[in-house]
Design a protein around this motif. Structure first.
Motif, mmCIF file in Angstrom:
data_model
loop_
_atom_site.group_PDB
_atom_site.id
_atom_site.type_symbol
_atom_site.label_atom_id
_atom_site.label_comp_id
_atom_site.label_asym_id
_atom_site.label_seq_id
_atom_site.Cartn_x
_atom_site.Cartn_y
_atom_site.Cartn_z
ATOM 1 N N GLY A 13 53.132 -52.359 34.962
ATOM 2 C CA GLY A 13 54.098 -53.405 34.676
ATOM 3 C C GLY A 13 53.596 -54.793 34.967
ATOM 4 N N ALA A 14 52.263 -54.958 35.010
ATOM 5 C CA ALA A 14 51.712 -56.268 35.337
ATOM 6 C C ALA A 14 51.418 -57.110 34.105
ATOM 7 C CB ALA A 14 50.424 -56.102 36.155
ATOM 8 N N VAL A 15 51.348 -56.481 32.921
ATOM 9 C CA VAL A 15 50.901 -57.179 31.718
ATOM 10 C C VAL A 15 51.880 -56.918 30.578
ATOM 11 C CG1 VAL A 15 49.071 -57.378 29.986
ATOM 12 C CG2 VAL A 15 48.482 -57.030 32.392
ATOM 13 N N ALA A 16 52.221 -57.980 29.857
ATOM 14 C CA ALA A 16 52.923 -57.877 28.580
ATOM 15 C C ALA A 16 51.972 -58.355 27.494
ATOM 16 C CB ALA A 16 54.195 -58.716 28.587
ATOM 17 N N GLU A 17 52.094 -57.750 26.313
ATOM 18 C CA GLU A 17 51.142 -58.057 25.250
ATOM 19 C C GLU A 17 51.833 -57.923 23.902
ATOM 20 O OE1 GLU A 17 46.841 -56.505 23.504
ATOM 21 O OE2 GLU A 17 47.917 -55.290 24.979
ATOM 22 N N GLY A 18 51.443 -58.775 22.972
ATOM 23 C CA GLY A 18 51.974 -58.701 21.622
ATOM 24 C C GLY A 18 53.158 -59.622 21.426
ATOM 25 N N PRO A 19 53.553 -59.826 20.177
ATOM 26 C CA PRO A 19 54.636 -60.766 19.870
ATOM 27 C C PRO A 19 55.996 -60.209 20.256
ATOM 28 C CG PRO A 19 53.972 -59.621 17.883
ATOM 29 C CD PRO A 19 53.004 -59.193 18.955
ATOM 30 N N VAL A 20 56.918 -61.125 20.487
ATOM 31 C CA VAL A 20 58.305 -60.767 20.765
ATOM 32 C C VAL A 20 59.008 -60.471 19.446
ATOM 33 C CG1 VAL A 20 60.506 -61.674 21.624
ATOM 34 C CG2 VAL A 20 58.393 -62.061 22.907
ATOM 35 N N LEU A 21 59.870 -59.470 19.452
ATOM 36 C CA LEU A 21 60.622 -59.068 18.267
ATOM 37 C C LEU A 21 61.431 -60.216 17.691
ATOM 38 C CD1 LEU A 21 61.897 -56.593 16.553
ATOM 39 C CD2 LEU A 21 63.753 -56.757 18.209
ATOM 40 N N ASP A 22 61.310 -60.435 16.393
ATOM 41 C CA ASP A 22 62.192 -61.321 15.658
ATOM 42 C C ASP A 22 63.513 -60.578 15.451
ATOM 43 O OD1 ASP A 22 63.630 -62.690 13.685
ATOM 44 O OD2 ASP A 22 61.857 -63.162 12.497
ATOM 45 N N PRO A 23 64.647 -61.114 15.923
ATOM 46 C CA PRO A 23 65.923 -60.385 15.790
ATOM 47 C C PRO A 23 66.261 -59.989 14.363
ATOM 48 C CG PRO A 23 66.156 -62.218 17.319
ATOM 49 C CD PRO A 23 64.798 -62.360 16.698
ATOM 50 N N ALA A 24 65.709 -60.671 13.369
ATOM 51 C CA ALA A 24 65.966 -60.294 11.980
ATOM 52 C C ALA A 24 65.380 -58.932 11.647
ATOM 53 C CB ALA A 24 65.404 -61.357 11.036
ATOM 54 N N PHE A 25 64.465 -58.443 12.481
ATOM 55 C CA PHE A 25 63.819 -57.161 12.241
ATOM 56 C C PHE A 25 64.249 -56.112 13.274
ATOM 57 C CE2 PHE A 25 61.355 -60.216 9.963
ATOM 58 C CZ PHE A 25 60.887 -59.537 8.852
ATOM 59 N N ALA A 26 65.411 -56.316 13.877
ATOM 60 C CA ALA A 26 65.907 -55.361 14.859
ATOM 61 C C ALA A 26 66.201 -54.021 14.191
ATOM 62 C CB ALA A 26 67.165 -55.904 15.526
ATOM 63 N N SER A 27 65.880 -52.946 14.897
ATOM 64 C CA SER A 27 66.081 -51.591 14.394
ATOM 65 C C SER A 27 66.045 -50.645 15.591
ATOM 66 C CB SER A 27 64.995 -51.217 13.385
ATOM 67 O OG SER A 27 63.759 -50.989 14.054
ATOM 68 N N PHE A 28 66.058 -49.356 15.332
ATOM 69 C CA PHE A 28 66.003 -48.381 16.418
ATOM 70 C C PHE A 28 64.624 -48.343 17.081
ATOM 71 C CE2 PHE A 28 66.343 -43.799 17.948
ATOM 72 C CZ PHE A 28 67.177 -44.117 19.002
ATOM 73 N N VAL A 29 63.609 -48.985 16.489
ATOM 74 C CA VAL A 29 62.321 -49.121 17.168
ATOM 75 C C VAL A 29 62.182 -50.521 17.774
ATOM 76 C CG1 VAL A 29 61.106 -47.318 15.925
ATOM 77 C CG2 VAL A 29 61.167 -49.619 14.948
ATOM 78 N N GLY A 30 63.329 -51.161 18.018
ATOM 79 C CA GLY A 30 63.350 -52.458 18.683
ATOM 80 C C GLY A 30 64.670 -53.144 18.446
ATOM 81 N N ARG A 31 65.541 -53.110 19.427
ATOM 82 C CA ARG A 31 66.863 -53.717 19.290
ATOM 83 C C ARG A 31 66.917 -55.147 19.833
ATOM 84 N NH1 ARG A 31 69.316 -50.217 15.971
ATOM 85 N NH2 ARG A 31 70.210 -48.319 16.865
ATOM 86 N N ALA A 32 66.036 -55.474 20.784
ATOM 87 C CA ALA A 32 66.133 -56.746 21.506
ATOM 88 C C ALA A 32 64.757 -57.398 21.572
ATOM 89 C CB ALA A 32 66.693 -56.509 22.910
ATOM 90 N N PRO A 33 64.700 -58.710 21.810
ATOM 91 C CA PRO A 33 63.435 -59.444 21.752
ATOM 92 C C PRO A 33 62.514 -59.183 22.941
ATOM 93 C CG PRO A 33 65.223 -60.932 22.312
ATOM 94 C CD PRO A 33 65.854 -59.622 21.975
ATOM 95 N N LEU A 34 61.800 -58.066 22.873
ATOM 96 C CA LEU A 34 60.753 -57.740 23.831
ATOM 97 C C LEU A 34 59.398 -57.791 23.131
ATOM 98 C CD1 LEU A 34 62.215 -54.569 25.611
ATOM 99 C CD2 LEU A 34 62.411 -56.951 26.336
ATOM 100 N N ILE B 193 64.681 -53.358 31.763
ATOM 101 C CA ILE B 193 65.137 -53.611 30.396
ATOM 102 C C ILE B 193 66.661 -53.611 30.355
ATOM 103 C CG2 ILE B 193 65.238 -52.643 28.059
ATOM 104 C CD1 ILE B 193 62.349 -51.702 28.466
ATOM 105 N N ALA B 194 67.282 -52.659 31.029
ATOM 106 C CA ALA B 194 68.747 -52.598 31.040
ATOM 107 C C ALA B 194 69.347 -53.890 31.592
ATOM 108 C CB ALA B 194 69.211 -51.403 31.864
ATOM 109 N N LEU B 195 68.816 -54.377 32.695
ATOM 110 C CA LEU B 195 69.329 -55.617 33.269
ATOM 111 C C LEU B 195 69.124 -56.795 32.319
ATOM 112 C CD1 LEU B 195 68.075 -55.169 36.933
ATOM 113 C CD2 LEU B 195 70.464 -55.225 36.201
ATOM 114 N N SER B 196 67.997 -56.807 31.615
ATOM 115 C CA SER B 196 67.688 -57.918 30.716
ATOM 116 C C SER B 196 68.598 -57.914 29.496
ATOM 117 C CB SER B 196 66.218 -57.850 30.288
ATOM 118 O OG SER B 196 65.353 -57.965 31.411
ATOM 119 N N VAL B 197 68.817 -56.748 28.881
ATOM 120 C CA VAL B 197 69.616 -56.711 27.655
ATOM 121 C C VAL B 197 71.104 -56.752 27.943
ATOM 122 C CG1 VAL B 197 67.799 -55.466 26.421
ATOM 123 C CG2 VAL B 197 69.660 -54.167 27.497
#
Length: 368
Positions: free
Chosen positions: A147-168, A179-183
């Motif tokens: 949990g020390a590293v995040a990588e890659g772009p944040v989800l564009d909400p226009a492309f939300a789906s079951f493989v990504g509901r929130a901007p992570l 994640i639960a606390l954040s969303v």
């Protein structure tokens, strides 16, 4: 070795009174260190579990990607098991309401990639809990790739789906509880997280002292989880991601690839990984029964390894070497969280610049 104590273990050791009918959301990863499953463990501790809810792949983990096990009965506890897969919104609300539960408890291991669906089952059920007025508890578990590293772009909400509901980001670096606390800022359910004890953000799964249980049928080892945030992107193109082999997501290739593929990947000098030229024949899934030429990823330094950059580089090399054969599919946009990766690949542009520099995870962090 220090051992992490999960939220499940802590709840079992000190169960809370007052809840009459608990719905447990779990799968094979919901176990104590002695491998006792969550449902019988909670019942033995006096927690009144009355219904079990299964995510994608099911309570027992027998279904392949894109499937559930249907509604059934748990032969161990005799409890009804309700299948949540592909149920959202009002349909999911009705399923939860029909069970008669007064509270929901979530205990499932994530693997650290935004497009792995278990945390979105959690998200959808948190929404149902908010609408139905039910408390929701997350029994936290480690992020197996650290949990020390995040990588890659944040989800564009226009492309939300079951493989990504929130901007992570693609590799989010968070635990299910974080994640639960954040969303929940947008969902607003009555949320409680039972944090782990003893987990450190830089730890990979082998440092936790916990038993590894396959989270899904094609996630056999922690090594698989480490590469998955990158090579999982191959599910959005006409290449093989290694499903149907004993090394899913570590074997990548295509029927149209040749010996130049692994050599070109090694020439990129990607951090913490080398590629071995190889052949494989998937037994199911994409290119089942077809001999595929490709490469096996060998992670040489997991602290330096950048799975998302590596996965994008694999797509780049496939497109550059085999432009007449390589093709993107619409699903790639959902995996990536925007159309930018597909658009770069289809235009023949190098997409590696789409990967922002890795950094620390962002959100409601519970652990140092």
């Amino acid at each position: 070795m220090d051992r992490v104590r999960t939220g499940l273990e802590l709840l079992v050791s000190a169960p809370k009174a007052g809840r009459r009918r608990v719905g447990l959301v779990t799968n094979p990863t919901g176990v104590l260190p002695d491998l006792t499953a969550a449902a019988p463990a909670l019942l033995a501790a006096g927690v009144p579990v009355t219904t079990v809810f299964g995510p994608e792949h099911g309570l027992r983990g027998t279904a392949q990607a894109g499937g559930g096990e249907g509604d059934t009965v748990d032969p161990v506890t005799g409890l009804p098991v309700l299948d949540t897969y592909q149920r959202t919104g009002g349909e999911l609300d009705a399923l939860v309401a029909s069970s008669g539960v007064d509270a929901l408890v979530f205990d499932v291991c994530d693997v650290g990639a935004r497009f792995y669906t278990y945390v979105w089952t959690m998200y959808d059920l948190m929404g149902s809990a908010a609408r139905l007025g039910l408390p929701f508890t997350v029994l936290d578990r480690p992020n197996p790739i650290g949990g020390a590293v995040a990588e890659g772009p944040v989800l564009d909400p226009a492309f939300a789906s079951f493989v990504g509901r929130a901007p992570l980001p693609v590799r989010h670096g968070l635990t299910p509880g974080e994640i639960a606390l954040s969303v929940n800022r947008s969902l607003g359910c009555e949320l409680e997280v039972v944090p782990m004890e003893g987990w450190r953000r830089e730890w990979h799964f082998d440092r936790t002292g916990l038993p590894w249980v396959m989270p899904s049928a094609n996630m056999p080892t922690p090594d698989t989880a480490l590469v998955y945030p990158g090579t999982g992107l191959l599910e959005g193109v006409n290449a093989a991601e290694g499903r149907g082999t004993t090394r899913p997501f570590e074997l990548v290739g295509a029927p149209y690839a040749d010996g130049r593929f692994a050599a070109a990947l090694n020439d990129l000098g990607l951090p913490g990984v080398r590629f071995r030229d190889t052949w494989f024949t998937p037994t199911f899934g994409r290119h089942a029964g077809v001999v595929v030429r490709g490469a096996q990823l060998h992670v040489t330094d997991r602290a330096a390894f950048l799975p998302v950059l590596t996965g994008v580089s694999v797509l780049h090399v496939l497109r550059a070497l085999y432009p007449d054969d390589f093709a993107c599919e619409p699903f790639l946009d959902l995996l990536w969280g925007s159309a930018s990766l597909r658009e770069h690949l289809e235009a023949g542009r190098d997409p590696r610049g789409l990967c922002p520099p890795p950094g620390p995870p962002r959100g409601e962090l519970l652990y140092d």
